[in-house]
Design a protein around this motif. Structure first.
Motif, PDB file in Angstrom:
ATOM      1  N   VAL A  14       0.860  -1.173   0.000  1.00  0.00           N
ATOM      2  CA  VAL A  14       0.000   0.000   0.000  1.00  0.00           C
ATOM      3  C   VAL A  14       0.905   1.235   0.000  1.00  0.00           C
ATOM      4  CG1 VAL A  14      -1.724   1.318   1.298  1.00  0.00           C
ATOM      5  CG2 VAL A  14      -1.842  -1.188   1.216  1.00  0.00           C
ATOM      6  N   SER A  15       0.723   2.137  -0.933  1.00  0.00           N
ATOM      7  CA  SER A  15       1.592   3.313  -1.052  1.00  0.00           C
ATOM      8  C   SER A  15       1.314   4.303   0.078  1.00  0.00           C
ATOM      9  CB  SER A  15       1.380   3.992  -2.404  1.00  0.00           C
ATOM     10  OG  SER A  15       1.758   3.123  -3.456  1.00  0.00           O
ATOM     11  N   VAL A  16       2.405   4.881   0.620  1.00  0.00           N
ATOM     12  CA  VAL A  16       2.311   5.732   1.800  1.00  0.00           C
ATOM     13  C   VAL A  16       2.962   7.092   1.531  1.00  0.00           C
ATOM     14  CG1 VAL A  16       2.911   5.984   4.245  1.00  0.00           C
ATOM     15  CG2 VAL A  16       2.360   3.716   3.319  1.00  0.00           C
ATOM     16  N   LEU A  17       2.283   8.154   1.981  1.00  0.00           N
ATOM     17  CA  LEU A  17       2.842   9.508   1.959  1.00  0.00           C
ATOM     18  C   LEU A  17       2.981   9.960   3.407  1.00  0.00           C
ATOM     19  CD1 LEU A  17       3.602  12.131   0.387  1.00  0.00           C
ATOM     20  CD2 LEU A  17       1.192  12.785   0.550  1.00  0.00           C
ATOM     21  N   VAL A  18       4.219  10.279   3.825  1.00  0.00           N
ATOM     22  CA  VAL A  18       4.484  10.728   5.192  1.00  0.00           C
ATOM     23  C   VAL A  18       4.630  12.241   5.168  1.00  0.00           C
ATOM     24  CG1 VAL A  18       5.992  10.556   7.198  1.00  0.00           C
ATOM     25  CG2 VAL A  18       5.628   8.556   5.739  1.00  0.00           C
ATOM     26  N   SER A  19       3.743  12.923   5.892  1.00  0.00           N
ATOM     27  CA  SER A  19       3.709  14.382   5.890  1.00  0.00           C
ATOM     28  C   SER A  19       4.107  14.925   7.263  1.00  0.00           C
ATOM     29  CB  SER A  19       2.302  14.859   5.526  1.00  0.00           C
ATOM     30  OG  SER A  19       2.148  16.249   5.759  1.00  0.00           O
ATOM     31  N   GLY A  20       4.718  16.099   7.285  1.00  0.00           N
ATOM     32  CA  GLY A  20       5.089  16.709   8.560  1.00  0.00           C
ATOM     33  C   GLY A  20       5.963  17.919   8.364  1.00  0.00           C
ATOM     34  N   GLY A  21       6.164  18.671   9.434  1.00  0.00           N
ATOM     35  CA  GLY A  21       7.026  19.834   9.390  1.00  0.00           C
ATOM     36  C   GLY A  21       8.484  19.461   9.572  1.00  0.00           C
ATOM     37  N   THR A  22       9.344  20.477   9.569  1.00  0.00           N
ATOM     38  CA  THR A  22      10.775  20.253   9.769  1.00  0.00           C
ATOM     39  C   THR A  22      11.025  19.655  11.146  1.00  0.00           C
ATOM     40  OG1 THR A  22      11.306  22.126   8.345  1.00  0.00           O
ATOM     41  CG2 THR A  22      13.025  21.371   9.847  1.00  0.00           C
ATOM     42  N   GLY A  23      11.821  18.588  11.206  1.00  0.00           N
ATOM     43  CA  GLY A  23      12.171  17.976  12.473  1.00  0.00           C
ATOM     44  C   GLY A  23      11.077  17.161  13.112  1.00  0.00           C
ATOM     45  N   SER A  24      10.044  16.812  12.346  1.00  0.00           N
ATOM     46  CA  SER A  24       8.930  16.052  12.922  1.00  0.00           C
ATOM     47  C   SER A  24       9.164  14.549  12.892  1.00  0.00           C
ATOM     48  CB  SER A  24       7.624  16.379  12.182  1.00  0.00           C
ATOM     49  OG  SER A  24       7.734  16.091  10.799  1.00  0.00           O
ATOM     50  N   ALA A  84      -2.538   5.651  -0.930  1.00  0.00           N
ATOM     51  CA  ALA A  84      -3.608   5.093  -0.095  1.00  0.00           C
ATOM     52  C   ALA A  84      -3.582   5.637   1.325  1.00  0.00           C
ATOM     53  CB  ALA A  84      -3.511   3.569  -0.064  1.00  0.00           C
ATOM     54  N   ILE A  85      -2.394   5.853   1.883  1.00  0.00           N
ATOM     55  CA  ILE A  85      -2.279   6.295   3.275  1.00  0.00           C
ATOM     56  C   ILE A  85      -1.503   7.599   3.355  1.00  0.00           C
ATOM     57  CG2 ILE A  85      -1.303   5.756   5.553  1.00  0.00           C
ATOM     58  CD1 ILE A  85      -1.718   2.835   4.988  1.00  0.00           C
ATOM     59  N   VAL A  86      -2.023   8.532   4.141  1.00  0.00           N
ATOM     60  CA  VAL A  86      -1.310   9.775   4.449  1.00  0.00           C
ATOM     61  C   VAL A  86      -1.104   9.821   5.957  1.00  0.00           C
ATOM     62  CG1 VAL A  86      -1.288  12.286   4.322  1.00  0.00           C
ATOM     63  CG2 VAL A  86      -2.375  10.957   2.489  1.00  0.00           C
ATOM     64  N   MET A  87       0.154   9.814   6.379  1.00  0.00           N
ATOM     65  CA  MET A  87       0.490   9.919   7.799  1.00  0.00           C
ATOM     66  C   MET A  87       0.918  11.351   8.094  1.00  0.00           C
ATOM     67  SD  MET A  87       2.751   6.485   8.443  1.00  0.00           S
ATOM     68  CE  MET A  87       2.889   6.907  10.176  1.00  0.00           C
ATOM     69  N   SER A 107      -1.908  11.800  13.069  1.00  0.00           N
ATOM     70  CA  SER A 107      -3.030  11.373  12.229  1.00  0.00           C
ATOM     71  C   SER A 107      -2.590  10.289  11.260  1.00  0.00           C
ATOM     72  CB  SER A 107      -3.592  12.565  11.451  1.00  0.00           C
ATOM     73  OG  SER A 107      -4.609  12.155  10.560  1.00  0.00           O
ATOM     74  N   VAL A 108      -3.431   9.277  11.097  1.00  0.00           N
ATOM     75  CA  VAL A 108      -3.282   8.282  10.031  1.00  0.00           C
ATOM     76  C   VAL A 108      -4.580   8.307   9.241  1.00  0.00           C
ATOM     77  CG1 VAL A 108      -2.956   5.849   9.446  1.00  0.00           C
ATOM     78  CG2 VAL A 108      -1.733   6.839  11.400  1.00  0.00           C
ATOM     79  N   SER A 109      -4.500   8.731   7.988  1.00  0.00           N
ATOM     80  CA  SER A 109      -5.692   8.882   7.143  1.00  0.00           C
ATOM     81  C   SER A 109      -5.578   8.008   5.905  1.00  0.00           C
ATOM     82  CB  SER A 109      -5.876  10.349   6.729  1.00  0.00           C
ATOM     83  OG  SER A 109      -6.000  11.185   7.852  1.00  0.00           O
ATOM     84  N   GLU A 110      -6.722   7.701   5.348  1.00  0.00           N
ATOM     85  CA  GLU A 110      -6.784   6.853   4.153  1.00  0.00           C
ATOM     86  C   GLU A 110      -7.512   7.593   3.046  1.00  0.00           C
ATOM     87  OE1 GLU A 110      -8.409   2.403   2.883  1.00  0.00           O
ATOM     88  OE2 GLU A 110      -9.228   3.429   4.638  1.00  0.00           O
ATOM     89  N   ILE A 111      -6.933   7.578   1.860  1.00  0.00           N
ATOM     90  CA  ILE A 111      -7.596   8.152   0.685  1.00  0.00           C
ATOM     91  C   ILE A 111      -8.520   7.098   0.102  1.00  0.00           C
ATOM     92  CG2 ILE A 111      -7.258   9.054  -1.644  1.00  0.00           C
ATOM     93  CD1 ILE A 111      -4.636  10.264  -0.717  1.00  0.00           C
ATOM     94  N   THR A 112      -9.795   7.437  -0.034  1.00  0.00           N
ATOM     95  CA  THR A 112     -10.791   6.448  -0.462  1.00  0.00           C
ATOM     96  C   THR A 112     -11.273   6.639  -1.891  1.00  0.00           C
ATOM     97  OG1 THR A 112     -12.562   7.829   0.464  1.00  0.00           O
ATOM     98  CG2 THR A 112     -11.590   6.142   1.905  1.00  0.00           C
ATOM     99  N   GLY A 113     -10.826   7.703  -2.554  1.00  0.00           N
ATOM    100  CA  GLY A 113     -11.258   7.918  -3.936  1.00  0.00           C
ATOM    101  C   GLY A 113     -11.656   9.360  -4.186  1.00  0.00           C
TER     102      GLY A 113
END
Length: 475
Positions: free
Chosen positions: A249-259, A392-395, A409-415
């Motif tokens: 499952v493809s994952v995108l990890v999001s956050g600020g500097t130093g997170s 599919a997943i955005v953290m 937050s752990v979110s899922e893209i549903t379409g």
């Protein structure tokens, strides 16, 4: 050549006080003048030390500070290592005698070796690089050095001789990885031999002098289990994420500097099968993948003539020709986002990347802007459809006010629904306030929504307890 120390009470010129060179060495002088021991009056005003260890540390700091003041940095590089190390040992021995430090032969050897390593390594910051409690080193011109320990910034009594000394250290770092920093290219990303990430900005962009940031490389890569121990996420969240990685499952990890984005990427990658071929793409290589089959690619800046630059987009395109099972981009920053999404949509499921953003929705908006930078005539709806089908997943990670890092937050893209990307949150962190020690209090909660990709996990034999998604239960 290094001059020896002269004891504070000695004023005679005899063979014992002559420079080492006078006894047979033909090396160029490495000190402009003798580094004399501090006067007795100054020694008497020093704060009384409570232990031998304290006196040893203070003596080391004082000796190193005086060396930085006195040393001819250019000449010292011309000395053979063995000769320099021997002269440093003689210098330290004389200093220890004059200060009457109670060191045995083993301690004296370690003292001189540490000082030698500081001189021949990265100067005054060498001890900070070896300090396991330091995670970041922030140099604000040659006069100020800050470090981060346990999530908190603190100033340290480290100094450089002058701006030229600091620039010498910077050039030593960047030249080791085939990069340069000068007036025509005053910003550079590089890495140390141990993998620590370095960013440097010099004049004219840095108005008051060079600014250097070093993100230290962890010798022991973080795992999801370790992140659970430090409270970054809960076991139920980790189990779901580990299963998602195994299920491609493809994952995108999001956050600020130093997170902690890169740390999370490393932890997630531990759950990729060792039978897969991975290709990593970074500006400065720092990912620590544990798989045996990994191809590492790194961007290249332009040369002094402005030619030869290799950007992440070219590397992503080339990676597609290298038969990867997954592509891992350290951080997506520009038009390479389009090629990354193309890869995820064309047989490279389970690929991962990070992005700078403050919320999951902001992360998608930034990704949309980056795809637009690729220069293709795509409508907004087309770009969003592209994103929704690839990821599919955005953290979302965050560094809280007390310095701790949390997966908030752990979110899922549903379409798609119309022209809008639909996303549902599965887990989130709920802050509850701050305690007397200024630590952030809170708890991880499920939202009550079950992941759509649970069926995909079942297909590979992973069964996630549905109780994990019960909002009434504590994680």
């Amino acid at each position: 050549m290094l001059h020896r120390f002269t004891a504070p009470h000695s004023h005679n010129t005899n063979d014992h006080d002559k420079p080492v060179a006078a006894r047979g060495s033909s090396s160029e002088m490495a000190l402009r003048r003798n580094v004399a021991a501090e006067p007795a009056s100054e020694a008497r005003t020093d704060q009384t030390l409570q232990s031998q260890d304290g006196r040893y540390l203070e003596a080391k700091v004082r000796l190193h500070r005086r060396l930085i003041e006195e040393i001819n940095l250019t000449a010292i590089e011309k000395l053979p290592p063995n000769e320099l190390q021997q002269q440093v040992r003689e210098l330290v021995t004389e200093y220890v005698r004059s200060e009457r430090l109670p060191l045995n032969a083993h301690e004296l050897h370690n003292f001189s070796l540490e000082l030698y390593n500081e001189m021949m390594g990265l100067g005054p910051i060498e001890p900070l690089l070896k300090d396991p409690t330091v995670t970041d080193i922030l140099i604000n011109t040659h006069e100020q050095v800050y470090v981060e320990r346990r999530g908190q910034l603190e100033r340290v009594p480290i100094r450089f001789k002058d701006e030229a000394h600091l620039l010498r250290i910077v050039n030593k770092i960047v030249s080791a990885v085939g990069r340069r920093v000068d007036e025509s290219q005053p910003m550079v990303d590089a890495r140390l031999q141990d993998g620590s990430r370095v960013n440097a900005v010099i004049r004219p962009l840095a108005v008051d002098g060079p600014l250097i940031s070093i993100r230290k490389f962890s010798k022991q890569p973080f795992s999801l289990e370790r992140l659970i121990e430090i409270g970054s996420l809960r076991p139920q969240m980790a189990e779901l994420l580990a299963g998602a990685v195994k299920a491609r499952v493809s994952v995108l990890v999001s956050g600020g500097t130093g997170s902690g984005k890169t740390t999370m990427l490393n932890a997630l990658s531990n759950h990729i099968s060792h039978k897969e071929r991975l290709v990593t793409i970074e500006d400065a290589a720092e990912l620590q993948l544990q798989q045996p089959h990994v191809g590492r690619l790194e961007t290249r800046p332009a040369n002094i003539e402005g030619k030869g630059e290799i950007r992440q987009r070219e590397l992503v395109r080339n990676a597609l020709r290298m038969r990867p099972d997954r592509i891992i981009v350290g951080e997506v920053r520009g038009e390479e986002a389009f090629d990354m999404l193309q890869a995820m949509n064309t047989g490279h499921e389970g690929s991962m990347t990070t992005i700078h953003a403050n919320t999951p929705r902001d992360a998608l908006a930034r990704l949309e802007q980056m795809v637009g930078m690729a220069g293709f005539a795509m409508s907004q709806a087309s770009i969003r459809t592209h994103i929704a089908s690839a990821i599919a997943i955005v953290m979302q990670l965050s560094r809280l006010s007390d310095g701790t890092r949390r997966t908030i937050s752990v979110s899922e893209i549903t379409g798609m629904e119309g022209d809008v990307i639909q996303m549902q949150e599965i887990f989130h962190f709920v802050p509850r306030g701050i305690d007397a020690e200024r630590r952030v209090l809170g708890e991880f909660k499920a939202t009550g929504i079950r992941s759509k990709f649970l069926d995909k996990l079942k297909m590979i034999g992973i069964n996630v307890d549905t109780a994990y998604f019960d909002p009434s239960r504590a994680l």
